[in-house]
Design a protein around this motif. Structure first.
Motif, PDB file in Angstrom:
ATOM      1  N   PHE A  82       2.022 -15.586  -1.515  1.00 34.35           N
ATOM      2  CA  PHE A  82       2.151 -16.551  -0.544  1.00 34.35           C
ATOM      3  C   PHE A  82       1.492 -16.740   0.712  1.00 34.35           C
ATOM      4  CE2 PHE A  82       6.087 -15.996  -2.942  1.00 34.35           C
ATOM      5  CZ  PHE A  82       6.575 -17.321  -3.179  1.00 34.35           C
ATOM      6  N   VAL A  83       0.468 -15.554   0.969  1.00 38.99           N
ATOM      7  CA  VAL A  83      -0.339 -15.432   1.731  1.00 38.99           C
ATOM      8  C   VAL A  83      -1.237 -16.784   1.840  1.00 38.99           C
ATOM      9  CG1 VAL A  83      -2.320 -14.427   2.842  1.00 38.99           C
ATOM     10  CG2 VAL A  83      -0.312 -13.144   2.067  1.00 38.99           C
ATOM     11  N   PRO A  84      -1.788 -17.474   2.758  1.00 41.90           N
ATOM     12  CA  PRO A  84      -1.658 -17.214   4.234  1.00 41.90           C
ATOM     13  C   PRO A  84      -0.367 -17.657   5.171  1.00 41.90           C
ATOM     14  CG  PRO A  84      -2.769 -19.278   4.185  1.00 41.90           C
ATOM     15  CD  PRO A  84      -2.365 -18.926   2.656  1.00 41.90           C
ATOM     16  N   VAL A  85       0.804 -18.022   4.100  1.00 43.95           N
ATOM     17  CA  VAL A  85       1.843 -18.231   4.944  1.00 43.95           C
ATOM     18  C   VAL A  85       2.324 -16.848   5.585  1.00 43.95           C
ATOM     19  CG1 VAL A  85       4.214 -18.906   4.743  1.00 43.95           C
ATOM     20  CG2 VAL A  85       2.523 -20.080   3.625  1.00 43.95           C
ATOM     21  N   PHE A  86       2.870 -16.779   6.591  1.00 43.76           N
ATOM     22  CA  PHE A  86       3.337 -15.358   7.311  1.00 43.76           C
ATOM     23  C   PHE A  86       4.538 -14.930   6.522  1.00 43.76           C
ATOM     24  CE2 PHE A  86       6.487 -13.270   9.656  1.00 43.76           C
ATOM     25  CZ  PHE A  86       5.771 -11.949  10.003  1.00 43.76           C
ATOM     26  N   VAL A  87       4.484 -13.719   5.704  1.00 45.64           N
ATOM     27  CA  VAL A  87       5.590 -13.052   5.057  1.00 45.64           C
ATOM     28  C   VAL A  87       5.064 -11.481   5.132  1.00 45.64           C
ATOM     29  CG1 VAL A  87       4.099 -13.222   2.945  1.00 45.64           C
ATOM     30  CG2 VAL A  87       6.582 -12.921   3.152  1.00 45.64           C
ATOM     31  N   THR A  88       6.183 -10.856   5.126  1.00 38.34           N
ATOM     32  CA  THR A  88       5.909  -9.355   5.085  1.00 38.34           C
ATOM     33  C   THR A  88       6.677  -8.944   3.859  1.00 38.34           C
ATOM     34  OG1 THR A  88       8.103  -8.503   5.996  1.00 38.34           O
ATOM     35  CG2 THR A  88       6.302  -9.242   7.767  1.00 38.34           C
ATOM     36  N   PRO A  89       6.287  -7.748   3.320  1.00 40.41           N
ATOM     37  CA  PRO A  89       7.065  -7.400   2.125  1.00 40.41           C
ATOM     38  C   PRO A  89       8.379  -7.016   1.974  1.00 40.41           C
ATOM     39  CG  PRO A  89       4.947  -5.892   2.568  1.00 40.41           C
ATOM     40  CD  PRO A  89       5.114  -6.817   3.680  1.00 40.41           C
ATOM     41  N   MET A  90       8.997  -7.113   3.474  1.00 42.55           N
ATOM     42  CA  MET A  90      10.510  -6.889   3.348  1.00 42.55           C
ATOM     43  C   MET A  90      11.008  -8.445   3.086  1.00 42.55           C
ATOM     44  SD  MET A  90      11.192  -4.152   4.766  1.00 42.55           S
ATOM     45  CE  MET A  90      13.037  -4.309   4.892  1.00 42.55           C
ATOM     46  N   ALA A  91      10.423  -9.583   2.866  1.00 35.24           N
ATOM     47  CA  ALA A  91      11.084 -10.893   2.023  1.00 35.24           C
ATOM     48  C   ALA A  91      11.434 -10.367   0.954  1.00 35.24           C
ATOM     49  CB  ALA A  91       9.892 -11.857   2.339  1.00 35.24           C
ATOM     50  N   ALA A  92      10.942  -9.357   0.137  1.00 35.10           N
ATOM     51  CA  ALA A  92      11.308  -9.322  -1.332  1.00 35.10           C
ATOM     52  C   ALA A  92      11.957  -8.070  -1.260  1.00 35.10           C
ATOM     53  CB  ALA A  92      10.056  -9.186  -2.116  1.00 35.10           C
ATOM     54  N   VAL A  93      12.449  -7.204  -0.485  1.00 34.42           N
ATOM     55  CA  VAL A  93      13.004  -5.723  -0.481  1.00 34.42           C
ATOM     56  C   VAL A  93      14.212  -5.815  -1.428  1.00 34.42           C
ATOM     57  CG1 VAL A  93      14.472  -6.023   1.672  1.00 34.42           C
ATOM     58  CG2 VAL A  93      13.728  -3.880   0.699  1.00 34.42           C
ATOM     59  N   ALA A  94      15.152  -6.822  -1.419  1.00 36.91           N
ATOM     60  CA  ALA A  94      16.522  -6.679  -2.021  1.00 36.91           C
ATOM     61  C   ALA A  94      16.344  -7.143  -3.548  1.00 36.91           C
ATOM     62  CB  ALA A  94      17.576  -7.631  -1.526  1.00 36.91           C
ATOM     63  N   GLY A  95      15.399  -7.893  -3.839  1.00 39.97           N
ATOM     64  CA  GLY A  95      15.093  -8.302  -5.218  1.00 39.97           C
ATOM     65  C   GLY A  95      14.154  -7.113  -5.885  1.00 39.97           C
ATOM     66  N   SER A  96      13.403  -6.479  -5.250  1.00 41.70           N
ATOM     67  CA  SER A  96      12.590  -5.434  -5.571  1.00 41.70           C
ATOM     68  C   SER A  96      13.507  -4.204  -6.055  1.00 41.70           C
ATOM     69  CB  SER A  96      11.482  -5.073  -4.564  1.00 41.70           C
ATOM     70  OG  SER A  96      10.655  -6.150  -4.262  1.00 41.70           O
ATOM     71  N   VAL A  97      14.493  -4.000  -5.099  1.00 35.76           N
ATOM     72  CA  VAL A  97      15.358  -2.862  -5.537  1.00 35.76           C
ATOM     73  C   VAL A  97      16.030  -3.063  -6.684  1.00 35.76           C
ATOM     74  CG1 VAL A  97      17.352  -1.564  -4.704  1.00 35.76           C
ATOM     75  CG2 VAL A  97      15.782  -2.028  -3.110  1.00 35.76           C
ATOM     76  N   ALA A  98      16.558  -4.623  -7.056  1.00 34.34           N
ATOM     77  CA  ALA A  98      17.017  -4.771  -8.139  1.00 34.34           C
ATOM     78  C   ALA A  98      16.513  -4.772  -9.151  1.00 34.34           C
ATOM     79  CB  ALA A  98      17.923  -5.999  -7.946  1.00 34.34           C
ATOM     80  N   ASP A  99      15.376  -5.108  -9.266  1.00 33.11           N
ATOM     81  CA  ASP A  99      14.305  -5.136 -10.239  1.00 33.11           C
ATOM     82  C   ASP A  99      13.977  -3.502 -10.752  1.00 33.11           C
ATOM     83  OD1 ASP A  99      13.776  -7.457 -10.788  1.00 33.11           O
ATOM     84  OD2 ASP A  99      12.041  -7.777  -9.442  1.00 33.11           O
ATOM     85  N   GLU A 100      13.752  -2.588  -9.656  1.00 31.42           N
ATOM     86  CA  GLU A 100      13.525  -1.178  -9.931  1.00 31.42           C
ATOM     87  C   GLU A 100      14.754  -0.602 -10.673  1.00 31.42           C
ATOM     88  OE1 GLU A 100      11.446   2.605  -9.798  1.00 31.42           O
ATOM     89  OE2 GLU A 100      11.044   0.308  -9.508  1.00 31.42           O
ATOM     90  N   ILE A 101      15.822  -0.690 -10.370  1.00 31.90           N
ATOM     91  CA  ILE A 101      17.197  -0.257 -10.862  1.00 31.90           C
ATOM     92  C   ILE A 101      17.236  -0.869 -12.326  1.00 31.90           C
ATOM     93  CG2 ILE A 101      19.612   0.348 -10.728  1.00 31.90           C
ATOM     94  CD1 ILE A 101      17.974   1.604  -8.634  1.00 31.90           C
ATOM     95  N   LEU A 102      17.233  -1.884 -12.462  1.00 35.42           N
ATOM     96  CA  LEU A 102      17.398  -2.810 -13.829  1.00 35.42           C
ATOM     97  C   LEU A 102      16.213  -2.085 -14.884  1.00 35.42           C
ATOM     98  CD1 LEU A 102      19.049  -4.870 -15.552  1.00 35.42           C
ATOM     99  CD2 LEU A 102      16.854  -6.348 -14.890  1.00 35.42           C
ATOM    100  N   GLY A 103      14.960  -2.008 -14.362  1.00 38.10           N
ATOM    101  CA  GLY A 103      14.102  -1.327 -15.149  1.00 38.10           C
ATOM    102  C   GLY A 103      14.366  -0.057 -15.728  1.00 38.10           C
ATOM    103  N   VAL A 104      14.937   0.773 -15.139  1.00 37.23           N
ATOM    104  CA  VAL A 104      15.243   2.205 -15.675  1.00 37.23           C
ATOM    105  C   VAL A 104      16.326   2.072 -16.578  1.00 37.23           C
ATOM    106  CG1 VAL A 104      14.257   3.456 -13.492  1.00 37.23           C
ATOM    107  CG2 VAL A 104      16.752   2.792 -13.606  1.00 37.23           C
ATOM    108  N   MET A 105      17.288   1.019 -16.022  1.00 36.71           N
ATOM    109  CA  MET A 105      18.409   0.724 -17.261  1.00 36.71           C
ATOM    110  C   MET A 105      17.899   0.558 -18.524  1.00 36.71           C
ATOM    111  SD  MET A 105      21.137  -0.949 -14.387  1.00 36.71           S
ATOM    112  CE  MET A 105      22.305  -1.273 -15.891  1.00 36.71           C
TER     113      MET A 105
END
Length: 283
Positions: A82-105
């Motif tokens: 999405f760069v150069p639109v202003f965005v930090t990685p925090m915009a994806a924190v909740a989804g990334s945690v969900a992906d990580e846990i689902l992946g190990v499952m």
């Protein structure tokens, strides 16, 4: 500061609730590997928050150097397109945690279906021939029936009324994407794009006045949206729809559903969407 990791089954005896600091997950799975998958989720969850905390300063900055932790890397990958639109990685924190846990499952046990719901940002697993239903949580009764062949494995919702701060005025933007991290990032930015800059019915304040450690800093976030006329609603939704269309054309999302004061727009191809009530809520 963050307390102890909590893991328990909800009253229905089936859904697993994992909680640690600001992270709150609801998890369910079906299939012969259910028990081992849930055990893997609990084990992996123990370290997620501490890993994120170790890179928090970098995660709150616009996309920069490579990150170390697996969840942090997911976050960076999700927002980088999405760069150069202003965005930090925090915009994806909740989804990334969900992906990580689902992946190990999914790696741990054979599952027909599974989901990890992180405050409305959801990672999904569907084996061949399976389907799941995603409710659209903005006061309407729309839903999307997702099937394994659709390629949708993440659903996320953002808006100024949600738990995160928003630069825009969308009541909600729900996005379907190949991952929850991608959906989370896209929902945040599409919701920002639904906007009427300078409109007198909209009240904003610096993000840091609400949350001193916000990654948005002094940027103005929406705190109140008064009643809008039809022309203004159309103008705001059309702005968000144009941005969502660009994102969909790039393949970053499958579809998005934008809602403002009872009015809805759809971008992309939202599989199995059943729109049951899209008239004004105050009609």
């Amino acid at each position: 500061m963050t307390g102890a990791v909590q893991a328990r089954f909800l009253a229905d005896g089936r859904r697993l609730h994992l909680h640690h600091g600001p992270i709150d997950l609801i998890i369910d799975a079906k299939g012969p590997g259910r028990e081992v998958a849930l055990t893997a989720a609990v084990d992996r969850f123990q370290n997620v928050l501490s890993e994120l905390a170790g890179e928090l300063d970098l995660l709150r900055q616009p996309v920069g150097p490579e990150l170390t932790g697996p969840v942090s890397r997911r976050m960076r990958v999700a927002v980088a397109p999405f760069v150069p639109v202003f965005v930090t990685p925090m915009a994806a924190v909740a989804g990334s945690v969900a992906d990580e846990i689902l992946g190990v499952m999914v790696a741990a046990g054979e599952l027909r279906t599974a989901y990890v719901n992180n405050g409305g940002d959801v990672a999904l697993h569907m084996a061949t021939g399976e389907e799941l239903v995603a409710q659209i949580a903005d006061g309407l009764s729309d839903r999307a029936v997702l099937r394994a062949g659709d390629g949708v494995r993440g659903v996320a919702t953002s808006g100024w009324r949600g738990r995160s701060q928003s630069l825009g005025i969308a009541d909600s933007v729900t996005v379907l994407s190949p991952t929850a991290a991608a959906a989370d990032a896209a929902a945040t930015l599409i919701a920002n794009a639904v906007d009427l800059p300078g409109h007198p019915a909209i009240r904003r304040c610096p993000a840091r006045e609400i949350s001193p450690d916000s990654d948005l800093g002094a940027r103005l976030v929406t705190v109140e949206v008064g009643p809008l006329g039809q022309r203004d609603i159309d103008r705001a939704l059309d702005a968000g729809l144009a941005f969502a269309g660009e994102v969909a054309d790039k393949g970053l999302i499958r579809a998005a559903r934008l809602s403002l004061q009872g009015h809805v727009r759809i971008a992309g191809d939202m599989p199995g969407l059943e729109i049951r009530e899209t008239e004004r809520l105050d009609a």
